[in-house]
Design an enzyme around this catalytic site. Structure first.
Site, PDB file in Angstrom:
ATOM      1  N   ALA A  25      63.492  31.976  51.867  1.00 14.27           N
ATOM      2  CA  ALA A  25      64.777  32.264  51.213  1.00 14.27           C
ATOM      3  C   ALA A  25      64.996  33.772  51.085  1.00 14.27           C
ATOM      4  O   ALA A  25      66.110  34.264  51.280  1.00 14.27           O
ATOM      5  CB  ALA A  25      64.814  31.593  49.841  1.00 14.27           C
ATOM      6  N   ARG A  75      43.693  38.660  45.310  1.00  8.88           N
ATOM      7  CA  ARG A  75      43.641  39.209  43.955  1.00  8.88           C
ATOM      8  C   ARG A  75      42.994  40.583  44.123  1.00  8.88           C
ATOM      9  O   ARG A  75      41.791  40.676  44.299  1.00  8.88           O
ATOM     10  CB  ARG A  75      42.789  38.327  43.042  1.00  8.88           C
ATOM     11  CG  ARG A  75      43.310  36.892  42.882  1.00  8.88           C
ATOM     12  CD  ARG A  75      42.546  36.186  41.773  1.00  8.88           C
ATOM     13  NE  ARG A  75      42.697  34.742  41.798  1.00  8.88           N
ATOM     14  CZ  ARG A  75      43.717  34.082  41.239  1.00  8.88           C
ATOM     15  NH1 ARG A  75      44.661  34.748  40.634  1.00  8.88           N
ATOM     16  NH2 ARG A  75      43.768  32.767  41.282  1.00  8.88           N
ATOM     17  N   ASP A 106      51.102  35.497  36.525  1.00  8.41           N
ATOM     18  CA  ASP A 106      50.741  36.407  35.450  1.00  8.41           C
ATOM     19  C   ASP A 106      50.081  37.722  35.940  1.00  8.41           C
ATOM     20  O   ASP A 106      50.523  38.816  35.596  1.00  8.41           O
ATOM     21  CB  ASP A 106      49.790  35.561  34.581  1.00  8.41           C
ATOM     22  CG  ASP A 106      49.188  36.284  33.449  1.00  8.41           C
ATOM     23  OD1 ASP A 106      49.937  36.575  32.518  1.00  8.41           O
ATOM     24  OD2 ASP A 106      47.978  36.562  33.505  1.00  8.41           O
ATOM     25  N   THR A 129      53.255  30.149  40.673  1.00 12.00           N
ATOM     26  CA  THR A 129      51.928  29.808  40.159  1.00 12.00           C
ATOM     27  C   THR A 129      51.913  28.349  39.748  1.00 12.00           C
ATOM     28  O   THR A 129      52.894  27.865  39.175  1.00 12.00           O
ATOM     29  CB  THR A 129      51.523  30.686  38.948  1.00 12.00           C
ATOM     30  OG1 THR A 129      50.378  30.085  38.299  1.00 12.00           O
ATOM     31  CG2 THR A 129      52.632  30.822  37.906  1.00 12.00           C
ATOM     32  N   ASP A 131      50.144  27.212  37.476  1.00  4.22           N
ATOM     33  CA  ASP A 131      49.788  27.117  36.048  1.00  4.22           C
ATOM     34  C   ASP A 131      50.979  27.028  35.096  1.00  4.22           C
ATOM     35  O   ASP A 131      50.842  26.590  33.975  1.00  4.22           O
ATOM     36  CB  ASP A 131      48.947  28.332  35.639  1.00  4.22           C
ATOM     37  CG  ASP A 131      47.535  28.252  36.161  1.00  4.22           C
ATOM     38  OD1 ASP A 131      47.180  27.213  36.742  1.00  4.22           O
ATOM     39  OD2 ASP A 131      46.777  29.224  35.985  1.00  4.22           O
ATOM     40  N   MET A 173      43.109  22.221  36.918  1.00  5.81           N
ATOM     41  CA  MET A 173      43.217  23.682  36.836  1.00  5.81           C
ATOM     42  C   MET A 173      44.050  24.122  35.631  1.00  5.81           C
ATOM     43  O   MET A 173      44.826  23.335  35.076  1.00  5.81           O
ATOM     44  CB  MET A 173      43.800  24.251  38.115  1.00  5.81           C
ATOM     45  CG  MET A 173      42.739  24.512  39.162  1.00  5.81           C
ATOM     46  SD  MET A 173      43.394  25.396  40.585  1.00  5.81           S
ATOM     47  CE  MET A 173      41.873  25.910  41.354  1.00  5.81           C
ATOM     48  N   GLY A 189      48.625   8.179  31.789  1.00  5.30           N
ATOM     49  CA  GLY A 189      48.210   7.388  30.624  1.00  5.30           C
ATOM     50  C   GLY A 189      46.801   7.730  30.159  1.00  5.30           C
ATOM     51  O   GLY A 189      46.026   6.832  29.772  1.00  5.30           O
ATOM     52  N   GLU A 226      40.694  23.362  32.688  1.00  6.15           N
ATOM     53  CA  GLU A 226      39.476  24.171  32.904  1.00  6.15           C
ATOM     54  C   GLU A 226      39.288  25.238  31.818  1.00  6.15           C
ATOM     55  O   GLU A 226      38.161  25.627  31.525  1.00  6.15           O
ATOM     56  CB  GLU A 226      39.493  24.819  34.291  1.00  6.15           C
ATOM     57  CG  GLU A 226      40.610  25.815  34.485  1.00  6.15           C
ATOM     58  CD  GLU A 226      40.516  26.571  35.818  1.00  6.15           C
ATOM     59  OE1 GLU A 226      41.550  26.749  36.451  1.00  6.15           O
ATOM     60  OE2 GLU A 226      39.416  26.987  36.191  1.00  6.15           O
ATOM     61  N   HIS A 256      40.596  23.096  43.770  1.00  6.27           N
ATOM     62  CA  HIS A 256      41.637  23.725  44.592  1.00  6.27           C
ATOM     63  C   HIS A 256      42.516  22.746  45.357  1.00  6.27           C
ATOM     64  O   HIS A 256      43.516  23.169  45.947  1.00  6.27           O
ATOM     65  CB  HIS A 256      41.009  24.744  45.548  1.00  6.27           C
ATOM     66  CG  HIS A 256      40.552  25.976  44.830  1.00  6.27           C
ATOM     67  ND1 HIS A 256      39.375  26.012  44.126  1.00  6.27           N
ATOM     68  CD2 HIS A 256      41.147  27.185  44.668  1.00  6.27           C
ATOM     69  CE1 HIS A 256      39.242  27.216  43.580  1.00  6.27           C
ATOM     70  NE2 HIS A 256      40.300  27.940  43.884  1.00  6.27           N
ATOM     71  N   ARG A 259      46.024  23.234  44.556  1.00  7.67           N
ATOM     72  CA  ARG A 259      46.787  24.399  45.010  1.00  7.67           C
ATOM     73  C   ARG A 259      47.398  24.204  46.399  1.00  7.67           C
ATOM     74  O   ARG A 259      48.253  24.985  46.816  1.00  7.67           O
ATOM     75  CB  ARG A 259      45.875  25.630  45.020  1.00  7.67           C
ATOM     76  CG  ARG A 259      45.574  26.175  43.640  1.00  7.67           C
ATOM     77  CD  ARG A 259      46.120  27.583  43.458  1.00  7.67           C
ATOM     78  NE  ARG A 259      45.475  28.505  44.331  1.00  7.67           N
ATOM     79  CZ  ARG A 259      44.417  29.247  43.998  1.00  7.67           C
ATOM     80  NH1 ARG A 259      43.917  29.165  42.772  1.00  7.67           N
ATOM     81  NH2 ARG A 259      43.885  30.072  44.841  1.00  7.67           N
TER      82      ARG A 259
END
Ligand code: F6P
Length: 326
Positions: A25, A75, A106, A129, A131, A173, A189, A226, A256, A259
């Protein structure tokens, strides 16, 4: 008049399904608007090393459905140093990159805040992310897919748990955020859900297991994030086995797998909207902000306001979990 011509785009931090749809995009909206778009590979690390490629519309063909990120990610520890930031800035100058689109979570926006304290260059963020640990948006790219992946896995585990009358502790995760645990747990559930946003009362959990045993409720699924304060699946299992030595307990760390995979329709649409809005926002003069969706509207939130360790979870949801697991 906005005079930006060359825009760099990167993905940084943990990848998330839908990042490719966002890159697509950004590239297509940029080119449509008369910009030149440059892909910066391997996030901030690639910026430092000048790993930068010009992108055309065809470079993003056939990627909307693919997990991972065609730009790769990293990272970068080096980027957090003064020298690293200096090198990165020099590479941007060398490639005539006048503005940036940063896709990440983050850590990406923490890096951005430090970088833009030192160097002035227009930039817009896109939340990518699994998360969902950012303010300024109701959803982050990849979260929906990750929860669906966890749900599919937990449903399968429930089948085998039921066959053997076993208790399973399933770790999902979420280093600082329990959204994947909360949502996958509710959807499957789960008998209990342990998240970093709430102190884990292990005694309460053990009493509940005891109670369920007496009621002959033989299958027990506990979903733990985690980053839960008590620990992950291993620690929770140890507490259970210590109290109920004869109970058949197993753990499963989904890891993973959450992800990867093809992004859900929701993540593809979210990524497309945010990629389009980021470039449009940049051209309208927005800078040092992240494009997010709040109540179905695009909003821009300054980078410094995004970085909040824990976003409180809805108390009603927590109460609901207790009620629905009786
Ligand atoms: O991207 C977020 C996340 O998946 C967290 O949920 C997890 O704690 C972390 O990344 C794992 O990072 P890495 O892939 O670097 O081990």
């Amino acid at each position: 008049m906005n005079r930006i011509k060359n825009v760099g785009v990167l993905t940084s931090g943990g990848d998330s399904p839908g990042m490719n749809a966002a890159i697509r995009a950004v590239v297509r909206t940029g080119i449509y608007s008369g910009l030149e778009i440059f892909g910066i590979r391997r996030g901030y690390q690639g910026m430092i090393e000048g790993d930068i490629i010009k992108m055309e519309t065809t470079d993003v063909s056939n990627i909307i459905q693919r997990g991972g990120t065609i730009l790769k990610t990293a990272r970068s520890k080096e980027f957090m140093t003064d020298e690293g930031m200096q090198k990165a800035y020099e590479q941007l100058c060398k490639h005539n990159i006048e503005a940036l689109v940063l896709i990440g979570g983050d850590g990406t926006f923490r890096g951005a805040v430090k970088f833009f304290d030192r160097f002035t260059i227009p930039a817009i963020g896109i939340p990518g992310t699994i998360d969902k640990d950012l303010t300024g948006t109701d959803f982050t790219i990849g979260f929906d897919t990750a929860v669906n992946t966890a749900v599919e896995a937990i449903d399968k585990i429930r089948d085998t748990a039921e066959a053997h009358d076993r208790l399973f502790v399933i770790e999902v995760m979420g280093r600082d955020a329990g959204y994947i645990a909360l949502n996958s747990g509710i959807a499957c559930g789960a008998e209990d859900i342990l998240i970093p946003e709430q102190i884990t009362e292990i005694e309460e959990m053990l009493c509940k297991i005891d109670c369920d045993e007496r009621r002959k409720k033989t299958v027990h699924i506990i979903v733990v994030a985690e980053g839960d304060d008590y620990g992950g699946a291993k620690e929770v299992k140890a507490a259970i086995v210590n109290r109920f030595p004869f109970k058949d307990v197993r753990t499963c760390v989904l890891g993973h797998i959450q992800r990867g995979g093809s992004p859900s329709y929701a993540d593809r649409v979210l990524a497309s909207r945010l990629g389009y809005s980021a470039v449009s926002g940049l051209l309208e003069g927005y800078t040092q902000v992240m494009a997010g969706i709040v109540h179905n509207d695009v909003v821009f939130t300054p980078f410094e306001q995004l970085i909040k360790r824990q976003i409180p979870v809805n108390k009603d949801m927590l109460e609901m979990i207790r009620v629905l697991a009786v």
